[in-house]
Enzyme design. Structure first.
Site, PDB file in Angstrom:
ATOM      1  N   ASP A 233       0.870  -1.154   0.000  1.00 18.01           N
ATOM      2  CA  ASP A 233       0.000   0.000   0.000  1.00 18.01           C
ATOM      3  C   ASP A 233       0.922   1.223   0.000  1.00 18.01           C
ATOM      4  OD1 ASP A 233      -3.147   0.726   1.700  1.00 18.01           O
ATOM      5  OD2 ASP A 233      -2.056   1.779   0.117  1.00 18.01           O
TER       6      ASP A 233
HETATM    7  C1  GLC Z   1      -4.266   4.425  -0.256  1.00 19.47           C
HETATM    8  C2  GLC Z   1      -5.151   3.223  -0.034  1.00 19.47           C
HETATM    9  C3  GLC Z   1      -5.083   2.233  -1.145  1.00 19.47           C
HETATM   10  C4  GLC Z   1      -4.866   2.963  -2.445  1.00 19.47           C
HETATM   11  C5  GLC Z   1      -3.482   3.557  -2.406  1.00 19.47           C
HETATM   12  C6  GLC Z   1      -3.196   4.427  -3.642  1.00 19.47           C
HETATM   13  O1  GLC Z   1      -3.735   4.878   0.929  1.00 19.47           O
HETATM   14  O2  GLC Z   1      -5.018   2.542   1.211  1.00 19.47           O
HETATM   15  O3  GLC Z   1      -6.305   1.488  -1.155  1.00 19.47           O
HETATM   16  O4  GLC Z   1      -4.982   2.072  -3.552  1.00 19.47           O
HETATM   17  O5  GLC Z   1      -3.246   4.307  -1.224  1.00 19.47           O
HETATM   18  O6  GLC Z   1      -4.007   5.543  -3.615  1.00 19.47           O
END
Ligand code: GLC
Length: 731
Positions: free
Chosen positions: A225
């Site tokens: 993430d």
């Molecule tokens: C965010 C989310 C994730 C997302 C990523 C990119 O913090 O937790 O679901 O795809 O970052 O935006």
């Protein structure tokens, strides 16, 4: 001959180039790929329009219903169609991987990001998530199943440790991921921010390698993430192939240093490079454009299937389009149609219910206040739109209560008092309590968040142009205090204890007998259905469903299993089927079951639970219409050893009766000595003075007790003896 890339070059591609792109490695023919959020629409940031957190503006795209709404459709085929449409929009935009679906379990209704997840149940989450992945990858675009794993709250999401036992992980928090990985082979899995039992998910070798790859056979790439990696080399060693976002100079140096020091084998780095090369090798066929109207129509079909008719006293719905209605509430005019945070999409267009209702019936509108109450008083029927405002729920923070805002509770009370024919329509991502106003209105429609076409779908459903098909994918409790995680959410000091174990949602309410306002699986139709002729086997539950009403409708047949084990949930969803039936139509449906339907996770693996399992066909997790019994033999009995517990010896048909006879009356007051030492291993008992000598004979009996043939014979005769004894019982 291609150059052999240096460790530095190989390390560099394991970290993003920027917020959304990966690093190319021409020497190995690895191109840079682009990723973007999902899951319910494409959120691609226009060139130069990005921001440091990747949350700024984005290119217009179809905003489909977020998972919280879509889940109520219980329709994996529909979700697959949406996946295909999303894949096409990605092909037009040049996106290689869409970051979704989110399949985390709704442990508490307070989680601020529940709008982005499907359900409190892992089977429903897995089936719908698999539809999404199948659809998008059928178009050549990769998915990223997230957030792996046990990411069930937003509070302290980057540091909190989900303290959860393995059986709970295996039975509740991992199965949706497991099903998707095994059936759809997603190109990537996104590891979550949180820790699991103290270890950051990004550095969790057991999770990312032992379970995900070795056990489940995942052969794609694990992407972190965004900002989830704390220490790059340990994360890479654990199985996190790609750190996002980039660039992270320190991470590349970290990997290079770990390889040169020997802390990280270069072969591990090479394996990651191979995975990233495979990921980059996929390239969807570009598409010049997509049909915006067709995608909008699909979004409306999806929204219509996501709406749950909770209450319809006196059949006030559907409304007669020839009669006038009063529409009250700002949500009718300014719809709440998606959640806030990384999933927020700029829609290609946006329906609102007010305009759509105006096209169907004579309509007056008031946003709220005393104009609104006066309008309610002089109107025949009122449709009142209320819900959670955007600031009440979002990625990044959790809710602290389940209530609608005070001003909306006041409006409901005033309008319902002014007009008994008031229909309440809800817009909310997370569950809200329907108290204390529930009984004051004859009809309640749960609209969740329905995407850009939800307004039109809602209007069509209210006037019977579509029939309500949704069923709850999450229980609606009376009070927050009734929820199973109430005492352990969101935890403190960076630890959250999953003390309720697998007793989440209906697994808790049905087992403990806590009443809810509306149970998981509940949803009304404009028609009625009858169930008959149930036949259950360990492979399926088959029955005939009849539409006994005067309107067409959809039934969602839910198959639950109640295991013969008092330590298990009262029932668990093990399959479902959706049926569209015309008035008077009957159809036989078969809901597949499998070994997992009758199993539990026991120490080191899945074991079938021996005994008679009740297969229950429900209209919800609470409303069971038919049931049948399936006998399961269970696992081959474990061989007895001296370390076996006394309970295992007592269960053995050879030794058990001997022990019972030898110990009869061994304690005053009827307390049997053996029952007191049931949980003690024999070897431990033998350490007590004098006991060891008395147990010597047991050692001699072990070969006999473990002999399958003797074991079976003893069981057989014992069953004869006990049955004969029951026949001899004096009448
Ligand atoms: C965010 C989310 C994730 C997302 C990523 C990119 O913090 O937790 O679901 O795809 O970052 O935006």
């Amino acid at each position: 001959m291609e150059d052999t890339p240096s460790v530095e070059e190989k390390a560099a591609i394991t970290v993003g180039l920027d917020t959304w792109h990966t690093v190319a490695l021409p020497a190995l023919g690895i191109r840079s790929i682009e990723m973007a959020d999902g899951p319910h629409g494409l959120r691609q940031q226009a060139e130069g329009d990005g921001d440091n957190l990747g949350l700024g503006n984005s290119v217009p795209a179809t905003c489909f219903p977020p998972a919280t709404g879509l889940a109520s459709s219980w329709n994996a085929d529909l979700v697959e169609r949406i996946g295909r449409a999303l894949g096409d929009e990605c092909r037009v935009a040049g996106i290689d991987v869409l970051l979704g679906p989110g399949v985390n379990i709704k442990r508490s209704p307070l989680c601020g990001r529940n709008f982005e997840y499907f359900s409190e149940d892992p089977l429903l989450s897995g089936r719908l998530g698999a539809g999404w992945v199948h659809g998008i990858q059928s178009r050549g675009v990769g998915a990223s199943v997230k957030h792996f794993a046990a990411n069930n709250q937003e509070t302290a999401r980057m540091t909190v440790s989900a303290d959860v036992d393995e059986a709970t992980l295996r039975e509740l928090y991992l199965p949706a991921f497991e099903h998707i990985v095994k059936t759809e082979k997603p190109r990537t899995v996104m590891c979550s921010y949180n820790r699991i039992n103290g270890i950051p998910a990004a550095e969790h070798h057991w999770l990312l390698t032992d379970v995900l790859r070795t056990e489940w056979g995942f052969d794609g790439a694990v992407v972190s993430d965004w900002g989830a990696v704390e220490h790059r080399a340990p994360a890479l060693a654990a199985g996190t192939d790609l750190e996002m976002p980039g660039p992270q100079r320190g991470s590349v140096d970290d990997v290079v240093a770990a390889v040169s020091s020997g802390e990280l084998a270069e072969s591990v780095l090479d394996t990651t490079v191979a995975r990233l090369a495979a990921l980059a090798a996929h390239r969807a066929t570009p598409l010049a454009s997509f049909d915006e109207d067709a995608h909008h129509d699909l979004a409306r079909d999806a929204a219509a299937e996501s709406i749950v008719l909770l209450r319809n006293e006196g059949g006030i719905l559907p409304l007669d389009p020839s009669r006038p209605v009063a529409v009250i509430g700002e949500f009718a005019r300014t719809p709440r149609y998606q959640g806030a945070g990384s999933s927020q999409v700029v829609p290609t267009r946006l329906d609102n219910a007010l305009d759509a209702i105006r096209e169907i019936a004579p309509t007056e509108f008031a946003a709220g206040g005393p104009e609104a109450v006066a309008l309610a008083e002089r109107s025949e029927t009122v449709i009142l739109f209320v819900g959670l405002p955007p600031e009440d729920e979002s990625e990044g923070y959790d809710r602290t209560h389940l209530n609608l805002p005070a001003d909306q509770l006041e409006l409901i009370a005033a309008v319902a008092a002014a007009n008994p024919r008031t229909i309440v329509v809800l817009s909310n991502g997370g569950v809200v309590t329907l108290e204390p106003w529930h009984d004051s209105v004859p009809a309640i429609v749960e609209g969740w968040l329905l995407g850009q076409a939800g307004g039109g779908a809602m209007a069509q459903l209210l006037f019977g142009l579509r029939d309500p098909r949704g069923r709850l994918a999450e229980s609606i409790p009376f009070r927050l205090q009734d929820t199973p995680a109430f005492l352990n959410f969101p935890g403190a000091n960076d630890h959250v204890l999953y003390g309720e174990r697998i007793f989440v949602g209906y697994r808790y309410y049905e087992t403990v007998g806590v009443p809810v306002r509306y149970p998981f699986g509940h949803g009304l139709s404009y028609t009625t259905f009858d169930y008959a002729d149930l036949l259950v086997t360990r492979a399926s539950a088959r029955l005939t469903v009849t539409n006994t009403g005067t309107r067409p409708g959809r039934e969602v047949v839910q198959a639950y299993v109640s295991a013969p084990d008092a330590a298990r949930p009262r029932r668990e969803l093990r399959g479902f089927a959706t049926l569209d039936l015309a008035p008077g139509e009957s159809r036989t449906v078969e809901v597949p079951l499998d070994a997992r339907s009758f199993s539990k996770w026991d120490d080191a693996g899945w074991v079938e639970i021996a005994g008679d399992h009740r297969v229950e066909i429900g209209r919800s997790s609470h409303d069971i219409a038919l049931d049948g019994v399936v006998g399961i033999r269970g696992p081959r009995r474990k061989l007895l050893t001296l370390d076996s517990r006394m309970s295992d010896f007592l269960a053995n048909p050879v030794i058990g009766p001997i022990l019972r006879a030898a110990s009869a009356g061994a304690m005053d007051g009827g307390t049997n000595l053996l029952d007191m030492v049931k949980s003690v291993p024999l070897s431990r008992l033998a350490r007590f003075p004098g006991v060891g000598d008395r147990l010597k004979s047991l050692r001699l009996l072990l070969p006999v007790a473990n002999n399958r043939v003797i074991h079976f014979a003893a069981s057989f005769f014992r069953s004869l003896f006990t049955s004969r004894k029951s026949k001899l019982r004096p009448t």
